[in-house]
Design a protein around this motif. Sequence first.
Motif, PDB file in Angstrom:
ATOM      1  N   ARG A  77       0.718  -1.112  -0.387  1.00 35.42           N
ATOM      2  CA  ARG A  77       0.563  -0.259  -0.087  1.00 35.42           C
ATOM      3  C   ARG A  77       0.904   1.215  -0.439  1.00 35.42           C
ATOM      4  O   ARG A  77       1.956   1.414   0.589  1.00 35.42           O
ATOM      5  CB  ARG A  77      -0.679   0.160   1.608  1.00 35.42           C
ATOM      6  CG  ARG A  77      -1.006   1.525   0.840  1.00 35.42           C
ATOM      7  CD  ARG A  77      -1.818   1.453   2.964  1.00 35.42           C
ATOM      8  NE  ARG A  77      -2.822   2.870   2.913  1.00 35.42           N
ATOM      9  CZ  ARG A  77      -2.944   3.196   3.914  1.00 35.42           C
ATOM     10  NH1 ARG A  77      -2.624   2.455   5.263  1.00 35.42           N
ATOM     11  NH2 ARG A  77      -3.936   3.963   4.772  1.00 35.42           N
ATOM     12  N   ILE A  78       0.662   1.988  -0.724  1.00 33.63           N
ATOM     13  CA  ILE A  78       0.989   3.367  -0.878  1.00 33.63           C
ATOM     14  C   ILE A  78       0.044   4.494   0.236  1.00 33.63           C
ATOM     15  O   ILE A  78      -1.106   4.255  -0.360  1.00 33.63           O
ATOM     16  CB  ILE A  78       1.191   3.722  -2.198  1.00 33.63           C
ATOM     17  CG1 ILE A  78       2.275   3.152  -2.780  1.00 33.63           C
ATOM     18  CG2 ILE A  78       2.022   5.276  -2.248  1.00 33.63           C
ATOM     19  CD1 ILE A  78       3.068   2.537  -2.827  1.00 33.63           C
ATOM     20  N   LEU A  79       1.344   5.030   1.002  1.00 31.94           N
ATOM     21  CA  LEU A  79       0.362   5.304   1.902  1.00 31.94           C
ATOM     22  C   LEU A  79       0.244   7.313   2.148  1.00 31.94           C
ATOM     23  O   LEU A  79      -0.712   7.871   1.606  1.00 31.94           O
ATOM     24  CB  LEU A  79       1.434   5.682   3.721  1.00 31.94           C
ATOM     25  CG  LEU A  79       0.755   6.415   4.759  1.00 31.94           C
ATOM     26  CD1 LEU A  79      -1.036   6.225   5.265  1.00 31.94           C
ATOM     27  CD2 LEU A  79       1.306   6.509   6.419  1.00 31.94           C
ATOM     28  N   SER A  80       1.440   7.456   0.636  1.00 39.35           N
ATOM     29  CA  SER A  80       1.498   8.694   0.683  1.00 39.35           C
ATOM     30  C   SER A  80       2.640   8.935  -0.355  1.00 39.35           C
ATOM     31  O   SER A  80       3.927   8.440  -0.451  1.00 39.35           O
ATOM     32  CB  SER A  80       1.594   9.741   1.930  1.00 39.35           C
ATOM     33  OG  SER A  80       1.968  11.154   0.942  1.00 39.35           O
ATOM     34  N   ALA A  81       1.773   9.943  -1.944  1.00 36.34           N
ATOM     35  CA  ALA A  81       3.348  10.032  -2.595  1.00 36.34           C
ATOM     36  C   ALA A  81       4.509  11.062  -2.128  1.00 36.34           C
ATOM     37  O   ALA A  81       5.023  10.780  -2.454  1.00 36.34           O
ATOM     38  CB  ALA A  81       2.906  10.425  -3.940  1.00 36.34           C
ATOM     39  N   TRP A  87       5.460  10.069   9.636  1.00 41.98           N
ATOM     40  CA  TRP A  87       4.330   8.621   8.431  1.00 41.98           C
ATOM     41  C   TRP A  87       3.799   7.548   9.489  1.00 41.98           C
ATOM     42  O   TRP A  87       2.487   7.532   9.857  1.00 41.98           O
ATOM     43  CB  TRP A  87       5.278   8.149   7.498  1.00 41.98           C
ATOM     44  CG  TRP A  87       6.327   7.161   8.093  1.00 41.98           C
ATOM     45  CD1 TRP A  87       7.797   7.053   8.366  1.00 41.98           C
ATOM     46  CD2 TRP A  87       5.793   5.637   7.953  1.00 41.98           C
ATOM     47  NE1 TRP A  87       8.234   6.487   8.900  1.00 41.98           N
ATOM     48  CE2 TRP A  87       7.510   4.974   8.572  1.00 41.98           C
ATOM     49  CE3 TRP A  87       5.181   5.101   8.254  1.00 41.98           C
ATOM     50  CZ2 TRP A  87       7.547   3.907   9.660  1.00 41.98           C
ATOM     51  CZ3 TRP A  87       5.554   4.077   9.104  1.00 41.98           C
ATOM     52  CH2 TRP A  87       6.427   3.367   9.221  1.00 41.98           C
ATOM     53  N   HIS A  90       0.353   8.720  10.443  1.00 43.49           N
ATOM     54  CA  HIS A  90      -0.253   9.074   9.628  1.00 43.49           C
ATOM     55  C   HIS A  90      -1.049   6.990   9.530  1.00 43.49           C
ATOM     56  O   HIS A  90      -1.830   7.277   9.616  1.00 43.49           O
ATOM     57  CB  HIS A  90       0.218   9.433   8.238  1.00 43.49           C
ATOM     58  CG  HIS A  90       0.688  10.775   8.594  1.00 43.49           C
ATOM     59  ND1 HIS A  90      -1.074  11.865   7.947  1.00 43.49           N
ATOM     60  CD2 HIS A  90       1.310  11.439   8.342  1.00 43.49           C
ATOM     61  CE1 HIS A  90      -0.294  12.654   8.270  1.00 43.49           C
ATOM     62  NE2 HIS A  90       1.791  13.331   8.921  1.00 43.49           N
ATOM     63  N   SER A  94      -4.627   6.016   9.618  1.00 43.20           N
ATOM     64  CA  SER A  94      -5.380   5.311   8.665  1.00 43.20           C
ATOM     65  C   SER A  94      -5.666   4.151   8.717  1.00 43.20           C
ATOM     66  O   SER A  94      -6.919   3.617   8.397  1.00 43.20           O
ATOM     67  CB  SER A  94      -4.456   4.934   6.963  1.00 43.20           C
ATOM     68  OG  SER A  94      -3.903   4.162   7.973  1.00 43.20           O
ATOM     69  N   LYS A 101      -6.900   9.436   3.205  1.00 47.70           N
ATOM     70  CA  LYS A 101      -6.913   9.473   2.174  1.00 47.70           C
ATOM     71  C   LYS A 101      -5.522  10.366   1.794  1.00 47.70           C
ATOM     72  O   LYS A 101      -5.559  11.742   1.506  1.00 47.70           O
ATOM     73  CB  LYS A 101      -6.782   9.129   0.822  1.00 47.70           C
ATOM     74  CG  LYS A 101      -6.468   9.081  -0.343  1.00 47.70           C
ATOM     75  CD  LYS A 101      -7.463   8.990  -1.686  1.00 47.70           C
ATOM     76  CE  LYS A 101      -6.804   8.144  -2.442  1.00 47.70           C
ATOM     77  NZ  LYS A 101      -7.900   7.508  -3.886  1.00 47.70           N
ATOM     78  N   GLY A 105      -1.739   8.725  -2.328  1.00 45.07           N
ATOM     79  CA  GLY A 105      -1.853   7.124  -1.519  1.00 45.07           C
ATOM     80  C   GLY A 105      -2.707   6.708  -1.676  1.00 45.07           C
ATOM     81  O   GLY A 105      -3.748   6.878  -2.416  1.00 45.07           O
ATOM     82  N   GLU A 106      -2.852   5.883  -1.029  1.00 43.55           N
ATOM     83  CA  GLU A 106      -4.629   4.622  -0.725  1.00 43.55           C
ATOM     84  C   GLU A 106      -4.688   5.043  -0.114  1.00 43.55           C
ATOM     85  O   GLU A 106      -4.108   4.869   1.133  1.00 43.55           O
ATOM     86  CB  GLU A 106      -4.094   3.222  -1.456  1.00 43.55           C
ATOM     87  CG  GLU A 106      -4.222   2.745  -1.973  1.00 43.55           C
ATOM     88  CD  GLU A 106      -3.811   1.350  -2.603  1.00 43.55           C
ATOM     89  OE1 GLU A 106      -4.811   0.429  -3.123  1.00 43.55           O
ATOM     90  OE2 GLU A 106      -2.437   1.020  -1.566  1.00 43.55           O
ATOM     91  N   SER A 107      -6.184   4.849   0.488  1.00 36.77           N
ATOM     92  CA  SER A 107      -6.996   4.456   1.966  1.00 36.77           C
ATOM     93  C   SER A 107      -6.522   3.564   2.535  1.00 36.77           C
ATOM     94  O   SER A 107      -6.468   2.520   1.487  1.00 36.77           O
ATOM     95  CB  SER A 107      -8.564   5.396   1.617  1.00 36.77           C
ATOM     96  OG  SER A 107      -9.018   3.998   1.240  1.00 36.77           O
TER      97      SER A 107
END
Length: 181
Positions: A77-81, A87, A90, A94, A101, A105-107
């Motif tokens: 999963r990409i938390l954030s770009a 992090w 965050h 999540s 989101k 990133g992906e929720s």
Amino acid sequence: MMKRIFLIRHCKANGQEPSAELAEEGRLQAEQLANLLGDRSIDSIVTSPYQRAISTIQPLAKRLTLPIQRDDRLSERILSAIDLPDWMDHLRLSFEDPELKLPGGESSHEAMTRGVVAIQDLIQRPERNIVVVTHGNLMALILKHFDDSFGFEAWSRLTNPDVYELGVTRDKAIDVKRLWK
């Protein structure tokens, strides 16, 4: 007879990028995994396309002479770009708010859905014992889907590697059991 999905978090790696290789310790862990799963009548191996996931299961695949199938839905999963110095805060949020989101990133909900659909597709296949190799955050979200008590704290206790058995009963209920100690 019960269908079993062995959900595995990859072994220790030298980084987080998709091309990151296993660390020396991770290569030894991959051999230990092959020993743990070698007598479990594994029919199929499906993995994230990331190199550390593939390398985690190569010793078992070689021992059993099984091909390694790649499934992009098992990617981390990409938390954030964007780089987030905080992090971990965050990530905790999540788990509390699955719709959160971050930029690029992906929720948690989106990632969980992606991972669970991959698992449900495997449950429909005829193979009885399937090894699935993925990444910590996605693995935690998949486990949370089947056991809602599995949250941020449980994610923080996952090891590299880690192994959970998802036992699928005739009525498609899922029994979750940790195998890696």
